[in-house]
Write a protein that holds these residues in place. Structure first.
Motif, PDB file in Angstrom:
ATOM      1  N   GLN A  22       0.835  -1.218  -0.078  1.00  0.00           N
ATOM      2  CA  GLN A  22       0.178   0.260   0.313  1.00  0.00           C
ATOM      3  C   GLN A  22       0.830   1.508  -0.040  1.00  0.00           C
ATOM      4  O   GLN A  22       0.255   2.143  -0.056  1.00  0.00           O
ATOM      5  CB  GLN A  22      -0.928   0.135   1.057  1.00  0.00           C
ATOM      6  N   ASN A  23       2.018   0.999  -0.072  1.00  0.00           N
ATOM      7  CA  ASN A  23       3.502   2.170  -0.685  1.00  0.00           C
ATOM      8  C   ASN A  23       3.134   2.789   1.018  1.00  0.00           C
ATOM      9  O   ASN A  23       3.380   4.193   1.285  1.00  0.00           O
ATOM     10  CB  ASN A  23       2.735   3.185  -1.335  1.00  0.00           C
ATOM     11  N   ARG A  24       3.262   2.032   2.228  1.00  0.00           N
ATOM     12  CA  ARG A  24       3.277   2.741   3.669  1.00  0.00           C
ATOM     13  C   ARG A  24       4.572   2.077   4.383  1.00  0.00           C
ATOM     14  O   ARG A  24       4.766   0.873   4.220  1.00  0.00           O
ATOM     15  CB  ARG A  24       2.153   2.619   4.071  1.00  0.00           C
ATOM     16  N   ARG A  25       5.162   3.155   5.593  1.00  0.00           N
ATOM     17  CA  ARG A  25       5.798   2.254   6.251  1.00  0.00           C
ATOM     18  C   ARG A  25       5.598   2.592   7.058  1.00  0.00           C
ATOM     19  O   ARG A  25       4.086   2.625   7.983  1.00  0.00           O
ATOM     20  CB  ARG A  25       7.348   3.710   5.839  1.00  0.00           C
ATOM     21  N   ALA A  26       6.040   0.933   7.949  1.00  0.00           N
ATOM     22  CA  ALA A  26       5.231   1.074   9.046  1.00  0.00           C
ATOM     23  C   ALA A  26       7.125   1.384  10.561  1.00  0.00           C
ATOM     24  O   ALA A  26       7.561   1.060  10.157  1.00  0.00           O
ATOM     25  CB  ALA A  26       5.092  -0.573   9.450  1.00  0.00           C
ATOM     26  N   ASN A  27       6.075   2.246  11.691  1.00  0.00           N
ATOM     27  CA  ASN A  27       7.311   2.300  12.561  1.00  0.00           C
ATOM     28  C   ASN A  27       7.082   0.943  13.850  1.00  0.00           C
ATOM     29  O   ASN A  27       6.563  -0.294  13.530  1.00  0.00           O
ATOM     30  CB  ASN A  27       6.355   3.546  13.010  1.00  0.00           C
ATOM     31  N   VAL A  28       7.660   1.061  14.079  1.00  0.00           N
ATOM     32  CA  VAL A  28       8.290  -0.279  15.336  1.00  0.00           C
ATOM     33  C   VAL A  28       6.763  -0.524  16.290  1.00  0.00           C
ATOM     34  O   VAL A  28       6.580  -1.524  16.490  1.00  0.00           O
ATOM     35  CB  VAL A  28       9.657  -0.383  16.321  1.00  0.00           C
ATOM     36  N   GLY A  63       9.263   8.909   8.662  1.00  0.00           N
ATOM     37  CA  GLY A  63      10.367   7.142   8.656  1.00  0.00           C
ATOM     38  C   GLY A  63       9.197   5.908   9.010  1.00  0.00           C
ATOM     39  O   GLY A  63       8.384   6.059   8.934  1.00  0.00           O
ATOM     40  N   GLY A  64      10.166   4.674   8.732  1.00  0.00           N
ATOM     41  CA  GLY A  64       9.461   3.197   8.828  1.00  0.00           C
ATOM     42  C   GLY A  64      10.592   2.363   8.189  1.00  0.00           C
ATOM     43  O   GLY A  64      11.451   2.139   7.613  1.00  0.00           O
ATOM     44  N   PHE A  65       9.863   1.096   8.630  1.00  0.00           N
ATOM     45  CA  PHE A  65       9.816   0.062   7.498  1.00  0.00           C
ATOM     46  C   PHE A  65       9.112  -0.544   6.082  1.00  0.00           C
ATOM     47  O   PHE A  65       8.092  -0.506   6.335  1.00  0.00           O
ATOM     48  CB  PHE A  65       9.770  -1.050   8.428  1.00  0.00           C
ATOM     49  N   ILE A  66       9.789  -0.550   5.099  1.00  0.00           N
ATOM     50  CA  ILE A  66       9.584  -1.468   3.992  1.00  0.00           C
ATOM     51  C   ILE A  66      10.276  -2.403   3.768  1.00  0.00           C
ATOM     52  O   ILE A  66      11.481  -2.500   3.890  1.00  0.00           O
ATOM     53  CB  ILE A  66       9.668   0.344   2.860  1.00  0.00           C
ATOM     54  N   PHE A  67       9.424  -3.232   2.716  1.00  0.00           N
ATOM     55  CA  PHE A  67       9.885  -4.361   2.397  1.00  0.00           C
ATOM     56  C   PHE A  67       9.877  -4.542   0.883  1.00  0.00           C
ATOM     57  O   PHE A  67       8.734  -4.266   0.388  1.00  0.00           O
ATOM     58  CB  PHE A  67       8.865  -5.421   2.784  1.00  0.00           C
ATOM     59  N   ASP A  68      10.473  -4.261   0.091  1.00  0.00           N
ATOM     60  CA  ASP A  68      11.056  -4.087  -2.107  1.00  0.00           C
ATOM     61  C   ASP A  68       9.705  -4.961  -2.278  1.00  0.00           C
ATOM     62  O   ASP A  68       9.944  -5.911  -2.094  1.00  0.00           O
ATOM     63  CB  ASP A  68      11.933  -4.127  -2.150  1.00  0.00           C
ATOM     64  N   ILE A  69       8.569  -4.724  -3.199  1.00  0.00           N
ATOM     65  CA  ILE A  69       8.297  -6.122  -3.413  1.00  0.00           C
ATOM     66  C   ILE A  69       9.449  -7.032  -4.252  1.00  0.00           C
ATOM     67  O   ILE A  69       8.783  -8.178  -4.505  1.00  0.00           O
ATOM     68  CB  ILE A  69       7.800  -5.125  -4.774  1.00  0.00           C
ATOM     69  N   ASP A  70      10.029  -6.441  -5.188  1.00  0.00           N
ATOM     70  CA  ASP A  70      10.486  -7.731  -5.809  1.00  0.00           C
ATOM     71  C   ASP A  70      11.610  -8.680  -5.033  1.00  0.00           C
ATOM     72  O   ASP A  70      11.495  -9.863  -5.008  1.00  0.00           O
ATOM     73  CB  ASP A  70      11.575  -6.765  -6.668  1.00  0.00           C
ATOM     74  N   LYS A  71      12.085  -8.400  -3.411  1.00  0.00           N
ATOM     75  CA  LYS A  71      12.423  -8.590  -2.798  1.00  0.00           C
ATOM     76  C   LYS A  71      11.520  -9.434  -2.059  1.00  0.00           C
ATOM     77  O   LYS A  71      11.891 -11.075  -1.550  1.00  0.00           O
ATOM     78  CB  LYS A  71      12.851  -7.585  -1.847  1.00  0.00           C
TER      79      LYS A  71
END
Length: 143
Positions: A22-28, A63-71
């Motif tokens: 969803q093109n969102r970053r998630a914080n801890v 900021g936050g954490f993201i996980f590239d779709i290709d990865k």
């Protein structure tokens, strides 16, 4: 079967994958709440996954954490399990014997080998992209 740290890592990685769709970053804090894990413990796990180049983090207010779709499409459950727990679950004797092998088997060697082989197949089968899609579509849940 997996350590608590590994369970949290798998669930957190799935959650971050969903947010990345969803093109969102998630914080801890958000991740910890989503996977019902202690916040400080979650932070350490996420830092480790960033060091291993599974996740990426961006500092700052936005900021936050993201996980590239290709990865996501390449990284399997197996990868996270071996980072957090090592490969002992996939290689060690079911009774913890040091010299167990097909030549020198423990009493449960053949049965445990079948279980271990099934587990290896399962963790190598699913990518985090697959798992995120399953949870997003309501076929599976993280809590």
């Amino acid at each position: 079967m997996f350590s608590k740290a590994c369970e949290y890592a798998i669930k957190a990685t799935i959650y971050i994958a969903q947010q990345s769709h969803q093109n969102r970053r998630a914080n801890v804090k958000e991740v910890a709440e989503a996977v019902n894990a202690p916040e400080a413990f979650t932070a350490k796990i996420l830092q480790q996954l960033c060091r291993e180049d599974i996740l990426s983090s961006i500092r700052g207010k936005q900021g936050g954490f993201i996980f590239d779709i290709d990865k996501q499409k390449k990284i399997k459950i197996f990868d996270v399990v071996t980072i957090i727990d090592g490969d002992g679950l996939f290689t060690n004797c079911g009774l913890g014997l040091q010299k167990c092998s097909s030549v020198n088997p423990c009493p449960v060697h053949d049965d445990f080998k079948a279980v271990r082989d099934g587990l290896i197949n399962m963790v190598q089968k699913y990518s985090f992209y697959d798992l995120a899609i399953r949870t997003e579509s309501g076929l599976a849940w993280l809590k």
